[in-house]
Design a protein around this motif. Structure first.
Motif, mmCIF file in Angstrom:
data_model
loop_
_atom_site.group_PDB
_atom_site.id
_atom_site.type_symbol
_atom_site.label_atom_id
_atom_site.label_comp_id
_atom_site.label_asym_id
_atom_site.label_seq_id
_atom_site.Cartn_x
_atom_site.Cartn_y
_atom_site.Cartn_z
ATOM 1 N N VAL A 86 1.568 16.858 -1.610
ATOM 2 C CA VAL A 86 2.134 16.980 -0.262
ATOM 3 C C VAL A 86 3.545 17.556 -0.319
ATOM 4 C CG1 VAL A 86 2.829 15.704 1.799
ATOM 5 C CG2 VAL A 86 0.725 15.083 0.604
ATOM 6 N N PHE A 88 -0.629 6.509 6.062
ATOM 7 C CA PHE A 88 -0.363 7.479 7.122
ATOM 8 C C PHE A 88 -1.175 8.761 6.999
ATOM 9 C CE2 PHE A 88 3.762 5.165 6.722
ATOM 10 C CZ PHE A 88 3.696 4.508 7.937
ATOM 11 N N GLY A 89 -1.540 9.136 5.794
ATOM 12 C CA GLY A 89 -2.236 10.403 5.601
ATOM 13 C C GLY A 89 -1.268 11.534 5.308
ATOM 14 N N SER A 90 -1.793 12.633 4.801
ATOM 15 C CA SER A 90 -0.946 13.737 4.344
ATOM 16 C C SER A 90 -0.215 14.441 5.486
ATOM 17 C CB SER A 90 -1.789 14.753 3.563
ATOM 18 O OG SER A 90 -2.833 15.265 4.375
ATOM 19 N N GLU A 91 -0.851 14.569 6.651
ATOM 20 C CA GLU A 91 -0.226 15.292 7.754
ATOM 21 C C GLU A 91 1.016 14.569 8.266
ATOM 22 O OE1 GLU A 91 -0.786 18.275 9.024
ATOM 23 O OE2 GLU A 91 -2.271 18.582 7.443
ATOM 24 N N ILE A 92 0.895 13.258 8.463
ATOM 25 C CA ILE A 92 2.046 12.485 8.943
ATOM 26 C C ILE A 92 3.127 12.423 7.866
ATOM 27 C CG2 ILE A 92 2.815 10.197 9.691
ATOM 28 C CD1 ILE A 92 0.171 9.828 11.070
ATOM 29 N N MET A 93 2.725 12.298 6.601
ATOM 30 C CA MET A 93 3.709 12.284 5.522
ATOM 31 C C MET A 93 4.448 13.614 5.446
ATOM 32 S SD MET A 93 4.161 9.455 4.033
ATOM 33 C CE MET A 93 5.105 10.106 2.667
ATOM 34 N N GLY A 134 -0.669 12.536 -5.808
ATOM 35 C CA GLY A 134 -0.893 12.711 -4.379
ATOM 36 C C GLY A 134 0.371 13.137 -3.657
ATOM 37 N N TRP A 135 1.485 12.469 -3.980
ATOM 38 C CA TRP A 135 2.762 12.825 -3.369
ATOM 39 C C TRP A 135 3.179 14.236 -3.781
ATOM 40 C CZ3 TRP A 135 6.853 9.806 -0.854
ATOM 41 C CH2 TRP A 135 6.380 8.598 -0.331
ATOM 42 N N GLN A 156 0.821 -1.202 0.000
ATOM 43 C CA GLN A 156 0.000 0.000 0.000
ATOM 44 C C GLN A 156 0.860 1.258 0.000
ATOM 45 O OE1 GLN A 156 -2.784 -0.111 3.208
ATOM 46 N NE2 GLN A 156 -4.143 -1.571 2.203
ATOM 47 N N LEU A 214 1.345 7.156 1.672
ATOM 48 C CA LEU A 214 0.480 8.329 1.777
ATOM 49 C C LEU A 214 -0.940 7.924 2.145
ATOM 50 C CD1 LEU A 214 0.126 11.373 1.440
ATOM 51 C CD2 LEU A 214 -0.270 10.995 -1.001
ATOM 52 N N VAL A 215 -1.391 6.766 1.636
ATOM 53 C CA VAL A 215 -2.724 6.268 1.954
ATOM 54 C C VAL A 215 -2.761 5.739 3.382
ATOM 55 C CG1 VAL A 215 -4.492 4.583 1.335
ATOM 56 C CG2 VAL A 215 -3.170 5.719 -0.463
#
Length: 292
Positions: free
Chosen positions: A112, A82-87, A108-109, A76, A79-80
């Motif tokens: 961020v 952990f989510g954008s904030e943690i990334m 998506g990357w 997986q 980004l999916v």
């Protein structure tokens, strides 16, 4: 003759069939019966029968499903997961080059990794300890990632322009090879006050502060000379004041400039030492200076 050949062929077929049966007896598994087989890795495999399907002996169905689920989770996108904030926090610990490479992973990357919040930190790290921040990186509305890129490119530049001359305040002092009379007028050598300052203007003139004993109010102009050889390589690059000896140009690691010859030296003053403002905004402090 033909009958003899047929009999001989029949005997050979019987021998081959008998040999195959003997081999099956040694292995202990037939093509139609269940049993155990050994895979290439040395593990015992259980044969289900005519279908020829095999599974590892002792492996239950729930364990097999769990292993497959773990494999899917490992594949997986972080980004999916952990989510954008943690990334964003993770990317903040990477160097600028690694963050720039992450822009190419996916849309998506890219969303961020191109965040101004992320690149603002990178810009602050890059600009820390630098004498001058490029004006091109300070344009309003410019993304921070672009500002970082422009700053890196400008920091590698070693060819001075008239905008560099006019954009900074310059300290001036004589070198040891200069006549003693000049050095006696220079506070740099007498240690009686701050170094003398010089100001360059876009019209090609140069001025000093009031009361400068060395300056004496005479007119002064400057020129920048650059000559090239094949493939755009610079052969000579220097600055000349009036008809004085040419000054070689040096770009320092802190992005400041130095121009010098055997008689005197000019050094650009860091922006922070000018009260945090750019030189053109401070020109009113000197009565000899018009708008640059």
């Amino acid at each position: 003759m033909a009958e003899a050949m047929d009999q001989e062929l029949e005997q050979q077929r019987k021998k081959r069939k008998k040999g195959a049966e003997e081999i099956e007896g040694v292995v202990g598994v037939s093509s139609d019966e269940g049993g155990d087989d050994v895979d290439r890795g040395g593990e015992v495999m259980e044969t289900t029968g005519k279908t020829g399907e095999k599974k590892r002996k002792g492996e239950t169905k729930p364990e097999k499903e769990e292993a497959e689920t773990e494999g899917v989770e490992l594949l997986q996108d972080p980004l999916v997961v952990f989510g954008s904030e943690i990334m964003m926090i993770i990317l903040n610990y990477l160097d600028a080059r690694s963050v720039a490479l992450s822009l190419l992973v996916s849309r998506g990357w890219h969303g961020v990794a191109s965040s101004d919040r992320l690149w603002s930190t990178k810009c602050e790290e890059l600009w820390l300890g630098k004498a001058h921040i490029p004006r091109s990186s300070q344009v309003r509305g410019l993304s921070k990632s672009t500002a970082y890129s422009l700053s890196v490119m400008d920091g590698k530049r070693d060819r001075i322009t008239k905008y560099d001359l006019c954009d900074h305040v310059w300290e001036f002092h004589f070198n040891e090879a200069a006549p003693e009379y000049w050095r006696n007028l220079d506070p740099y050598w007498k240690r009686t006050g701050p170094p003398m300052r010089r100001y360059f203007h876009l019209d090609g003139s140069q001025t000093a502060e009031p009361g400068d004993e060395v300056w004496g109010g005479h007119e002064s102009c400057y020129s920048i000379v650059t000559s090239f050889v094949g493939e755009g390589k610079i052969r000579e690059h220097y600055v000349r004041i009036n008809r004085w000896p040419r000054m070689s140009v040096l770009r320092k690691q802190d992005w400041s400039w130095e121009m010098s010859n055997y008689l005197f030296c000019y050094s650009s003053i860091p922006d922070a030492d000018n009260g945090g403002t750019d030189f053109p905004a401070k020109l009113g402090a000197c009565p000899y200076i018009g708008q640059c």
